[in-house]
Design an enzyme around this catalytic site. Sequence first.
Site, PDB file in Angstrom:
ATOM      1  N   PHE A  14     -11.363  -3.728  10.572  1.00  0.00           N
ATOM      2  CA  PHE A  14     -12.527  -3.578   9.691  1.00  0.00           C
ATOM      3  C   PHE A  14     -12.233  -4.154   8.304  1.00  0.00           C
ATOM      4  O   PHE A  14     -12.966  -3.998   7.388  1.00  0.00           O
ATOM      5  CB  PHE A  14     -12.956  -2.110   9.579  1.00  0.00           C
ATOM      6  CG  PHE A  14     -11.836  -1.159   9.240  1.00  0.00           C
ATOM      7  CD1 PHE A  14     -11.497  -0.915   7.923  1.00  0.00           C
ATOM      8  CD2 PHE A  14     -11.118  -0.530  10.238  1.00  0.00           C
ATOM      9  CE1 PHE A  14     -10.459  -0.051   7.613  1.00  0.00           C
ATOM     10  CE2 PHE A  14     -10.094   0.351   9.942  1.00  0.00           C
ATOM     11  CZ  PHE A  14      -9.759   0.586   8.607  1.00  0.00           C
ATOM     12  N   TYR A  37       0.787  -1.235   0.000  1.00  0.00           N
ATOM     13  CA  TYR A  37       0.000   0.000   0.000  1.00  0.00           C
ATOM     14  C   TYR A  37       0.815   1.279   0.000  1.00  0.00           C
ATOM     15  O   TYR A  37       0.262   2.363  -0.211  1.00  0.00           O
ATOM     16  CB  TYR A  37      -0.979  -0.028   1.173  1.00  0.00           C
ATOM     17  CG  TYR A  37      -2.041  -1.093   0.977  1.00  0.00           C
ATOM     18  CD1 TYR A  37      -3.114  -0.864   0.128  1.00  0.00           C
ATOM     19  CD2 TYR A  37      -1.931  -2.338   1.583  1.00  0.00           C
ATOM     20  CE1 TYR A  37      -4.068  -1.845  -0.099  1.00  0.00           C
ATOM     21  CE2 TYR A  37      -2.880  -3.324   1.368  1.00  0.00           C
ATOM     22  CZ  TYR A  37      -3.948  -3.075   0.524  1.00  0.00           C
ATOM     23  OH  TYR A  37      -4.889  -4.053   0.294  1.00  0.00           O
TER      24      TYR A  37
END
Length: 417
Positions: free
Chosen positions: A417, A131
């Site tokens: 999450f 990322y």
Amino acid sequence: MATDFPAGPATGPRVLRPDDWDSWYDTLIRAFGGVPESPEERELWNALTEFDRSLGVWEDGTCVGTAGAFSFRLTVPGGALVPTAGVTMVGVAATHRRRGVLTSMMRRQLDDVRSWGEPLAVLTASEPAIYGRFGYAAATFGLSAEIDTGRVRLSVPAGADDVRLLYASPADVLDVCEDVYARLVPSRPGMLARRPGWERLGVLDPESERDGASPLQCVVAGRGGEVAGYARFRVKLGWGEAGHNGTVVLEDLAALDPETEGALWRFLFGIDLTTTLSLRGRPADDAWQYQVSDIRRCRARSRDALYVRLVDLGAALEARTYQAPVDVVFEVEDDFCPWNAGRWRLSGDAKGASCARTTEAADLALSVRELGAVYLGGVSLGALAAAGRVRELRAGALTEAAVGFGSTVTPWMPHGF
């Protein structure tokens, strides 16, 4: 039996339709090893999926890429809750790696986040190396420990003796525990204001996730006539030649004051038939570290947690406050979101901030990744400069900015999450 291979390349990302969710989610599960989730977990993630903010890449009717973005509000230094895209459920079929599927989803997603007016995107990284090229950087860290409660003693605030503890069914006290959590959200950067439905994540209790431990247990703490804290945990019993050696596995602990927090930790240290307290993903500045008799026997360690990406640089830097006055011009690199690139003047203090484009000479040069790393106050600009990631162009600017970006409370991501 003959196999019909797809004839053409994958299409660009498109918004997920509800009737495609099962195949989309199956692609995600396979990308993470293919181990099926329990029906309870699958049902919860289906309920939490925001379809209009989720993307899929398809090839001749087969899903080969997945990505989603929850609509969160994230606490930033100063206590403001900032609209934030919680990037989630990112996966690419192993048959379609290195074909641009992930890049196409990240491109579409960040463009969407910008159009939604959300200045931040955050994620938890299964593989951190992936990322960075999209502008994300580790901004919070989680504390894990295996505490030898048979040898380590805990010294808690005197008022802890006034706290009353009671066992309760996790589901029965879910509302009061969620109220405690909500009251804590503005106090620590990195915390997420939970939307309805997200409270269920804390009491999800499939047997497949217990690893031989008990079902989820809960203790609530009462002080001054109200619930002031809670702890959710499991107990995994064990026996050796010398007797019991069970483990308390902490899942969640929250308290409104130091006395209540101390009472809860003391309870966990003293559960019968156990000699170890196992915890993970706690705040890096958890108070118990300064109350134990022997930190070495706690085997504490740190791990990266929340990754932050500034999507609208100016709006993001204006949304937080600064613990000391700062007036600095940044020269920012951002290849993936070029609308952030260039010079920005940030002026701010503990009351507020402004950030706008400027033609003035730059004081510090860095990329958007460094700004993401320091944004919540848990990473020092000075440390990044020492690593060669930030260049000081005006003498004194580094110290000024590093102090201003700091936080007296360590940022923390409360759950995944």
